[in-house]
Every structure is written in C-alpha cells, then in structure tokens.
Design a protein around this motif. Structure first.
Motif, PDB file in Angstrom:
ATOM      1  N   ARG A 162       0.856  -1.197   0.000  1.00 55.22           N
ATOM      2  CA  ARG A 162       0.000   0.000   0.000  1.00 55.22           C
ATOM      3  C   ARG A 162       0.886   1.239   0.000  1.00 55.22           C
ATOM      4  O   ARG A 162       1.694   1.438   0.907  1.00 55.22           O
ATOM      5  N   ARG A 163       0.727   2.083  -0.985  1.00 53.97           N
ATOM      6  CA  ARG A 163       1.583   3.258  -1.116  1.00 53.97           C
ATOM      7  C   ARG A 163       1.427   4.210   0.065  1.00 53.97           C
ATOM      8  O   ARG A 163       2.358   4.935   0.434  1.00 53.97           O
ATOM      9  N   SER A 164       0.258   4.216   0.698  1.00 53.26           N
ATOM     10  CA  SER A 164      -0.007   5.150   1.781  1.00 53.26           C
ATOM     11  C   SER A 164       0.756   4.806   3.061  1.00 53.26           C
ATOM     12  O   SER A 164       0.904   5.652   3.946  1.00 53.26           O
ATOM     13  N   ASP A 165       1.252   3.571   3.184  1.00 51.55           N
ATOM     14  CA  ASP A 165       1.979   3.178   4.392  1.00 51.55           C
ATOM     15  C   ASP A 165       3.374   3.793   4.389  1.00 51.55           C
ATOM     16  O   ASP A 165       4.062   3.798   3.360  1.00 51.55           O
ATOM     17  N   ARG A 166       3.787   4.274   5.542  1.00 48.00           N
ATOM     18  CA  ARG A 166       5.104   4.893   5.649  1.00 48.00           C
ATOM     19  C   ARG A 166       6.197   3.830   5.541  1.00 48.00           C
ATOM     20  O   ARG A 166       6.182   2.825   6.257  1.00 48.00           O
ATOM     21  N   PRO A 167       7.193   4.018   4.657  1.00 52.00           N
ATOM     22  CA  PRO A 167       8.220   2.990   4.494  1.00 52.00           C
ATOM     23  C   PRO A 167       9.248   3.000   5.618  1.00 52.00           C
ATOM     24  O   PRO A 167       9.496   4.025   6.259  1.00 52.00           O
ATOM     25  N   GLN A 168       9.856   1.846   5.841  1.00 43.56           N
ATOM     26  CA  GLN A 168      11.014   1.750   6.720  1.00 43.56           C
ATOM     27  C   GLN A 168      12.209   2.399   6.017  1.00 43.56           C
ATOM     28  O   GLN A 168      12.291   2.439   4.791  1.00 43.56           O
ATOM     29  N   ARG A 169      13.162   2.893   6.819  1.00 41.52           N
ATOM     30  CA  ARG A 169      14.402   3.460   6.291  1.00 41.52           C
ATOM     31  C   ARG A 169      15.546   2.554   6.743  1.00 41.52           C
ATOM     32  O   ARG A 169      15.841   2.466   7.932  1.00 41.52           O
ATOM     33  N   LEU A 170      16.167   1.874   5.791  1.00 44.67           N
ATOM     34  CA  LEU A 170      17.204   0.898   6.079  1.00 44.67           C
ATOM     35  C   LEU A 170      18.525   1.359   5.467  1.00 44.67           C
ATOM     36  O   LEU A 170      18.588   1.638   4.266  1.00 44.67           O
ATOM     37  N   ARG A 171      19.566   1.433   6.268  1.00 44.52           N
ATOM     38  CA  ARG A 171      20.881   1.799   5.746  1.00 44.52           C
ATOM     39  C   ARG A 171      21.533   0.568   5.129  1.00 44.52           C
ATOM     40  O   ARG A 171      21.735  -0.443   5.803  1.00 44.52           O
ATOM     41  N   LEU A 172      21.855   0.667   3.843  1.00 43.80           N
ATOM     42  CA  LEU A 172      22.504  -0.423   3.134  1.00 43.80           C
ATOM     43  C   LEU A 172      23.958  -0.066   2.884  1.00 43.80           C
ATOM     44  O   LEU A 172      24.262   1.012   2.366  1.00 43.80           O
ATOM     45  N   SER A 173      24.845  -0.985   3.234  1.00 44.82           N
ATOM     46  CA  SER A 173      26.276  -0.795   3.044  1.00 44.82           C
ATOM     47  C   SER A 173      26.788  -1.724   1.947  1.00 44.82           C
ATOM     48  O   SER A 173      26.066  -2.589   1.432  1.00 44.82           O
ATOM     49  N   HIS A 174      28.051  -1.533   1.601  1.00 44.23           N
ATOM     50  CA  HIS A 174      28.698  -2.335   0.571  1.00 44.23           C
ATOM     51  C   HIS A 174      28.560  -3.820   0.882  1.00 44.23           C
ATOM     52  O   HIS A 174      28.922  -4.281   1.965  1.00 44.23           O
ATOM     53  N   GLY A 175      27.988  -4.570  -0.050  1.00 39.48           N
ATOM     54  CA  GLY A 175      27.830  -6.009   0.110  1.00 39.48           C
ATOM     55  C   GLY A 175      26.500  -6.458   0.659  1.00 39.48           C
ATOM     56  O   GLY A 175      26.222  -7.662   0.691  1.00 39.48           O
ATOM     57  N   ASP A 176      25.663  -5.537   1.084  1.00 35.85           N
ATOM     58  CA  ASP A 176      24.342  -5.923   1.596  1.00 35.85           C
ATOM     59  C   ASP A 176      23.426  -6.348   0.451  1.00 35.85           C
ATOM     60  O   ASP A 176      23.481  -5.795  -0.659  1.00 35.85           O
ATOM     61  N   VAL A 177      22.567  -7.313   0.739  1.00 36.01           N
ATOM     62  CA  VAL A 177      21.610  -7.821  -0.253  1.00 36.01           C
ATOM     63  C   VAL A 177      20.228  -7.852   0.391  1.00 36.01           C
ATOM     64  O   VAL A 177      20.065  -8.342   1.506  1.00 36.01           O
ATOM     65  N   VAL A 178      19.233  -7.320  -0.320  1.00 40.71           N
ATOM     66  CA  VAL A 178      17.848  -7.376   0.129  1.00 40.71           C
ATOM     67  C   VAL A 178      17.078  -8.301  -0.809  1.00 40.71           C
ATOM     68  O   VAL A 178      17.199  -8.186  -2.042  1.00 40.71           O
ATOM     69  N   VAL A 179      16.313  -9.209  -0.238  1.00 39.53           N
ATOM     70  CA  VAL A 179      15.482 -10.139  -1.008  1.00 39.53           C
ATOM     71  C   VAL A 179      14.054  -9.984  -0.538  1.00 39.53           C
ATOM     72  O   VAL A 179      13.791 -10.000   0.670  1.00 39.53           O
ATOM     73  N   TRP A 180      13.122  -9.803  -1.475  1.00 37.85           N
ATOM     74  CA  TRP A 180      11.721  -9.743  -1.075  1.00 37.85           C
ATOM     75  C   TRP A 180      10.839 -10.469  -2.084  1.00 37.85           C
ATOM     76  O   TRP A 180      11.060 -10.421  -3.282  1.00 37.85           O
ATOM     77  N   GLY A 181       9.858 -11.184  -1.548  1.00 39.20           N
ATOM     78  CA  GLY A 181       8.930 -11.950  -2.372  1.00 39.20           C
ATOM     79  C   GLY A 181       7.714 -12.329  -1.547  1.00 39.20           C
ATOM     80  O   GLY A 181       7.507 -11.812  -0.442  1.00 39.20           O
ATOM     81  N   GLY A 182       6.912 -13.255  -2.058  1.00 42.20           N
ATOM     82  CA  GLY A 182       5.718 -13.668  -1.331  1.00 42.20           C
ATOM     83  C   GLY A 182       4.834 -12.483  -1.005  1.00 42.20           C
ATOM     84  O   GLY A 182       4.524 -11.672  -1.884  1.00 42.20           O
ATOM     85  N   PRO A 183       4.428 -12.313   0.268  1.00 40.57           N
ATOM     86  CA  PRO A 183       3.535 -11.204   0.624  1.00 40.57           C
ATOM     87  C   PRO A 183       4.188  -9.832   0.468  1.00 40.57           C
ATOM     88  O   PRO A 183       3.480  -8.818   0.431  1.00 40.57           O
ATOM     89  N   ALA A 184       5.510  -9.787   0.350  1.00 43.61           N
ATOM     90  CA  ALA A 184       6.209  -8.507   0.195  1.00 43.61           C
ATOM     91  C   ALA A 184       6.564  -8.214  -1.262  1.00 43.61           C
ATOM     92  O   ALA A 184       7.160  -7.170  -1.550  1.00 43.61           O
TER      93      ALA A 184
END
Length: 216
Positions: free
Chosen positions: A163-185
């Motif tokens: 939902r676009r209206s929901d406020r997003p989390q703010r995550l600091r990503l550093s060199h080498g970090d990987v984010v994976v999202w699927g399913g309900p996300a």
C-alpha cells in the motif's frame, strides 16, 4: 557452545527480517566483490549506462543498463522489458556467472529456492541520485522474488508495503548488503533516498545496485 550453534547464531545475526517475505542479508555480497565489480565493467562496456526517460517525460537521476535475456527499459511509450538494447539494437550482454550465482544463493538463503533470474537491472548512483517509491510490477508474474545487491557508497533504502499510503522503513545499506523480497512482500513499494556524498575505497563517489528479477 558448539561450533555449529555458533555458526547458526552468526547467520541469524547477519540476516534481518524486514517484513513477512522480505530479508536483509548483511554483507552477503562482500566476499568476491572484486569479481562482481570486474563484471560490472564488462557489462557496461557492452551496454553503456544511460539516463532513461519516464512515460511522463522525467529523466531519471540514476544511470541504468541491463544484462541477461531481458532488460528493463523506459521511455515515453511506457515501462517494459525488451530482449534488445534500444541504443544498439543488439541483445543485452549475458548475465555474468558470478552475478547469477550470487542472486540464486541470496534468494535461497532468504527462503526462495529455485530462483532463476532472466533480467538484471544495473543502476549507478552518484551523490544526489535517488529512486522514487515504486513497485516492481512489469514482470510477467510475481511468484519469484526480487534480489537487490548494494555495492559502494552506503544508501538509505526505503521499504514499505503493497500500500503506497503506508510509511516505508528506512534501512541503511552498506557495501555487500543484499535485500530479497517476495511472497507477501513482492509488490512492496520501495525506493532510495538521495545518495549522500562520500568516498568508498573501491568505488569512490559511486554506488552500484544490481536488481535481479524473473521477468519473462
């Protein structure tokens, strides 16, 4: 404490659940980063980075390219995947083996086995570049996850919900970090805040993001 238990705790500490279906793998791509960056040079030599234009006529601040059987493109006609680079009319460069291996291992670590990406969007951020909140929804289906790899300068990743209206989390990503999202996300809104200036040991004043998708 046994060695196996200690290893399990290290893995858990490096793996952060963001939301149901979304995981942050801290430092997952740091080992072997020299090979990843060498492959970046090879890919962008064949398909140079460019600033795409949105259907609304806005020029994106992030420079982009692609590799793999399909590449994501944008122009005044819309967003879509194409098998050829519109600048050269040649197929996109092959996806480097080390990139494909990283993406499939990260997906499996996050709980998504048998991920077979056929598209990798290559993004280059300079200080001040940003990516507005959006959903990845130009793919043929949404059963497969998204795998996003960060290299170079740290960035603030905005990760919300479907939902676009929901406020997003703010995550600091550093060199080498990987984010994976699927399913309900899988259709979560996400973006990148304006990149802060800085100097990275390997990439200088740059951040590279590799986004792997199963598009076809």
């Amino acid at each position: 404490m046994t060695a196996d238990l200690f290893d399990d705790q290290l893995i858990e500490a490096a793996q952060l659940a963001i939301s149901p279906g979304a995981v942050l793998l801290r430092g997952f791509a740091r080992e072997g980063d020299a090979a990843l960056l060498h492959a970046f040079d090879d890919v962008t030599a064949q398909a140079p980075l460019r600033h795409l234009v949105t259907p609304g006529g806005y020029t994106m601040s992030v420079a982009m390219s692609n590799c793999g059987p399909l590449g994501w493109v944008s122009d005044r006609r819309g967003y879509r995947y194409a098998p050829q680079d519109p600048l050269s009319c040649h197929p996109w460069p092959a996806m480097p083996a080390c990139w494909l291996d990283l993406a499939t291992r990260a997906a499996a670590q996050a709980g998504f086995a048998d991920f077979r990406p056929d598209a990798c969007l290559v993004n280059l951020y300079a200080p001040g570049s940003k990516l507005s909140l959006h959903q990845d929804k130009d793919e043929a289906g949404f059963a497969a996850p998204i795998v996003s790899v960060s290299l170079g300068l740290p960035a603030v990743f905005l990760f919300g919900t479907p939902r676009r209206s929901d406020r997003p989390q703010r995550l600091r990503l550093s060199h080498g970090d990987v984010v994976v999202w699927g399913g309900p996300a899988r259709l979560a809104y996400h973006g990148v805040a304006p990149l802060a200036d800085g100097e990275h040991a390997l990439l200088g004043r740059r951040r590279i993001n590799l986004t792997f998708r199963q598009a076809g």
